[in-house]
Write a protein that holds these residues in place. Sequence first.
Motif, mmCIF file in Angstrom:
data_model
loop_
_atom_site.group_PDB
_atom_site.id
_atom_site.type_symbol
_atom_site.label_atom_id
_atom_site.label_comp_id
_atom_site.label_asym_id
_atom_site.label_seq_id
_atom_site.Cartn_x
_atom_site.Cartn_y
_atom_site.Cartn_z
ATOM 1 N N UNK A 222 1.039 -1.266 0.129
ATOM 2 C CA UNK A 222 -0.142 -0.061 0.085
ATOM 3 C C UNK A 222 0.931 1.294 0.083
ATOM 4 N N UNK A 223 1.931 1.212 1.032
ATOM 5 C CA UNK A 223 2.876 2.448 1.133
ATOM 6 C C UNK A 223 3.426 2.562 -0.275
ATOM 7 N N UNK A 224 3.786 1.435 -1.026
ATOM 8 C CA UNK A 224 4.500 1.660 -2.478
ATOM 9 C C UNK A 224 3.740 1.957 -3.482
ATOM 10 N N UNK A 225 2.492 1.782 -3.535
ATOM 11 C CA UNK A 225 1.378 2.053 -4.367
ATOM 12 C C UNK A 225 1.205 3.840 -4.113
ATOM 13 N N UNK A 226 1.085 3.975 -2.882
ATOM 14 C CA UNK A 226 0.910 5.660 -2.611
ATOM 15 C C UNK A 226 2.264 6.367 -3.101
ATOM 16 N N UNK A 256 5.075 0.340 -12.293
ATOM 17 C CA UNK A 256 5.168 -0.099 -10.882
ATOM 18 C C UNK A 256 3.875 -0.044 -10.129
ATOM 19 N N UNK A 257 3.084 0.926 -10.390
ATOM 20 C CA UNK A 257 1.736 0.607 -9.550
ATOM 21 C C UNK A 257 0.670 -0.352 -10.247
ATOM 22 N N UNK A 258 0.813 -0.656 -11.302
ATOM 23 C CA UNK A 258 0.273 -1.731 -11.871
ATOM 24 C C UNK A 258 0.632 -3.242 -11.382
ATOM 25 N N UNK A 259 1.917 -3.502 -11.261
ATOM 26 C CA UNK A 259 2.472 -4.751 -10.569
ATOM 27 C C UNK A 259 1.894 -4.697 -9.368
ATOM 28 N N UNK A 260 2.145 -3.692 -8.461
ATOM 29 C CA UNK A 260 1.709 -3.545 -7.167
ATOM 30 C C UNK A 260 0.411 -3.683 -7.130
ATOM 31 N N UNK A 261 -0.705 -3.162 -7.672
ATOM 32 C CA UNK A 261 -2.014 -3.471 -7.491
ATOM 33 C C UNK A 261 -2.304 -4.755 -7.977
ATOM 34 N N UNK A 264 -1.798 -6.918 -5.033
ATOM 35 C CA UNK A 264 -2.813 -6.684 -4.056
ATOM 36 C C UNK A 264 -4.099 -7.355 -4.381
ATOM 37 N N UNK A 265 -4.042 -7.849 -5.449
ATOM 38 C CA UNK A 265 -5.161 -8.499 -6.098
ATOM 39 C C UNK A 265 -6.361 -7.568 -6.630
ATOM 40 N N UNK A 266 -5.974 -6.203 -7.004
ATOM 41 C CA UNK A 266 -6.741 -5.356 -7.680
ATOM 42 C C UNK A 266 -6.977 -5.222 -9.118
ATOM 43 N N UNK A 267 -7.367 -6.199 -9.661
ATOM 44 C CA UNK A 267 -7.478 -6.152 -11.161
ATOM 45 C C UNK A 267 -7.717 -5.053 -11.826
ATOM 46 N N UNK A 268 -8.806 -4.361 -11.522
ATOM 47 C CA UNK A 268 -9.284 -3.187 -12.283
ATOM 48 C C UNK A 268 -7.952 -2.173 -12.267
ATOM 49 N N UNK A 305 3.036 -9.099 -18.912
ATOM 50 C CA UNK A 305 3.018 -10.491 -18.679
ATOM 51 C C UNK A 305 2.956 -10.648 -17.267
ATOM 52 N N UNK A 306 4.026 -9.833 -16.572
ATOM 53 C CA UNK A 306 4.076 -10.054 -15.158
ATOM 54 C C UNK A 306 2.772 -9.531 -14.328
ATOM 55 N N UNK A 307 2.199 -8.642 -14.704
ATOM 56 C CA UNK A 307 0.872 -8.301 -14.262
ATOM 57 C C UNK A 307 -0.106 -9.415 -14.440
ATOM 58 N N UNK A 308 -0.215 -9.878 -15.601
ATOM 59 C CA UNK A 308 -1.267 -11.132 -15.852
ATOM 60 C C UNK A 308 -0.988 -12.080 -14.943
ATOM 61 N N UNK A 309 0.402 -12.723 -14.744
ATOM 62 C CA UNK A 309 0.659 -13.739 -13.746
ATOM 63 C C UNK A 309 0.213 -13.157 -12.608
ATOM 64 N N UNK A 310 0.554 -12.123 -12.064
ATOM 65 C CA UNK A 310 0.375 -11.927 -10.579
ATOM 66 C C UNK A 310 -1.319 -11.926 -10.453
ATOM 67 N N UNK A 311 -2.073 -11.776 -11.551
ATOM 68 C CA UNK A 311 -3.424 -11.634 -11.262
ATOM 69 C C UNK A 311 -3.746 -12.848 -11.464
ATOM 70 N N UNK A 312 -3.129 -14.192 -11.790
ATOM 71 C CA UNK A 312 -3.430 -15.594 -11.962
ATOM 72 C C UNK A 312 -4.017 -15.692 -13.213
ATOM 73 N N UNK A 313 -3.886 -14.824 -14.282
ATOM 74 C CA UNK A 313 -4.543 -15.296 -15.477
ATOM 75 C C UNK A 313 -3.505 -15.419 -16.310
ATOM 76 N N UNK A 314 -3.139 -16.784 -16.248
ATOM 77 C CA UNK A 314 -1.936 -17.350 -16.735
ATOM 78 C C UNK A 314 -2.254 -17.603 -18.311
ATOM 79 N N UNK A 315 -3.106 -17.851 -18.697
ATOM 80 C CA UNK A 315 -3.559 -17.955 -20.347
ATOM 81 C C UNK A 315 -3.317 -16.732 -20.862
ATOM 82 N N UNK A 316 -3.770 -15.514 -20.308
ATOM 83 C CA UNK A 316 -3.704 -14.228 -20.950
ATOM 84 C C UNK A 316 -2.081 -13.976 -20.595
ATOM 85 N N UNK A 317 -1.549 -14.337 -19.790
ATOM 86 C CA UNK A 317 -0.028 -14.009 -19.734
ATOM 87 C C UNK A 317 0.511 -14.589 -20.819
ATOM 88 N N UNK A 318 0.661 -15.817 -21.182
ATOM 89 C CA UNK A 318 1.293 -16.537 -22.196
ATOM 90 C C UNK A 318 0.778 -16.017 -23.482
#
Length: 406
Positions: A222-226, A256-261, A264-268, A305-318
């Motif tokens: 949260x601090x990193x995102x802010x 950076x904000x995209x990966x951090x979010x 945190x599980x905040x897909x949108x 790719x990293x964002x999709x993996x962190x969101x557990x969207x493996x198919x989209x990441x590939x």
Amino acid sequence: MADELADKTIGERIQILRERQGKSRPVLAGLVGRSGEWLKAVEKGRLHPPRWEKLVQLADALGVQDLAELTGDKPPMGATGRATHEVVPAMREAIEETMLSVSAERVPDSAMLHQRTADAWHLWHTSPTPRASVGAVLPRILREARHATRVLDGDQRRQAHVALSAAYALSEQVLAWVADSALLWLAADRCMSAAEQADDPEALAGAAWVLGNVWRSTGREEDALRLVTDAAELLAPHLNTSGDGTRALWGSCRLHAAITAARLGREGDALRHLDQASDMADRLPDDYAHPWTLFGRANTDVTGVSVQVDLRKSGQAIDVAEQINPDQVPSVDRRARLWLETARAYHQRREHTATLHVLQRATNVSEESMRCHPLSRGIAGELVTLGGRMVQPEAWGLAHRLGLTV
């Protein structure tokens, strides 16, 4: 905390530490490449405790510096903990040493310091052994830049602080995953302090990107995102009047904000920040890459790719990864990271053969980078123990290359 964890199982300790940080099961599980159901079964004791590779990943995701906080005693047999690197002692000495007095007989040139720091960043991105290569030259640059900030005046001193901030920023990259958190924190804090002394928007935004890396890796998402959001707002008034570097640092903060979010599980929010970064990448020349953060079209795609993996969207990441030409990624380390992120995606799908082969590609690109990263080490260890007989022989070889004892 010690009393709260006393006599608790490993699973119970993980749950207590997770809840104290306010992380949900899906978020923590996603950070270590597993499902929320798996983590629940571990916490409730329905599965055996994770092997040491996964415990190291959990410790990193929870900001735990001593693995005994998770295990209650000593790490499991065969655990090697974090990777280490031979450059750390020299880096530590250069960062921690005091300069109570400096000689004014030799006055450094701030322009030369900028060039030497830029050369070190270029070396970081182009060497297949970035830590070894940069670790051989960066301690001297740190000392000379610190010297310059003490003996120069006026604008020359501010420029020396800009160079010093850049050198500390590179130190954070070198030390990530291989040094203790205290040294990493010190490098990041001094990076920000030098940027504040320079009072330069780009230096401040770059330092925020660095400090945000450390905060995110130690459980302060949260601090990193802010912080990176504030840094982007600092640069916003200059986007149409300054050069590509300002726009690239703004885009870097959005990535950076995209990966951090995503973590945190905040897909949108993650996808919104990624879209903003992508729009900014389109405003830059096709082959542009920021000298620190590598922001540009290629690195934005890799981060996607990293964002999709962190969101557990493996198919989209590939799918995203398959659209990227690795040869166009302007960094050996980031090229290896592209293969690692793709391996993570296959790992989420339990496609062990694909995971192994893609992780081997990452290791072929930069064995040093993969030996130092806990994600690559954790996946390699799991391939040995859970990948099945078809992949196990090659998985053993890969684990050996990455310095694992399994």
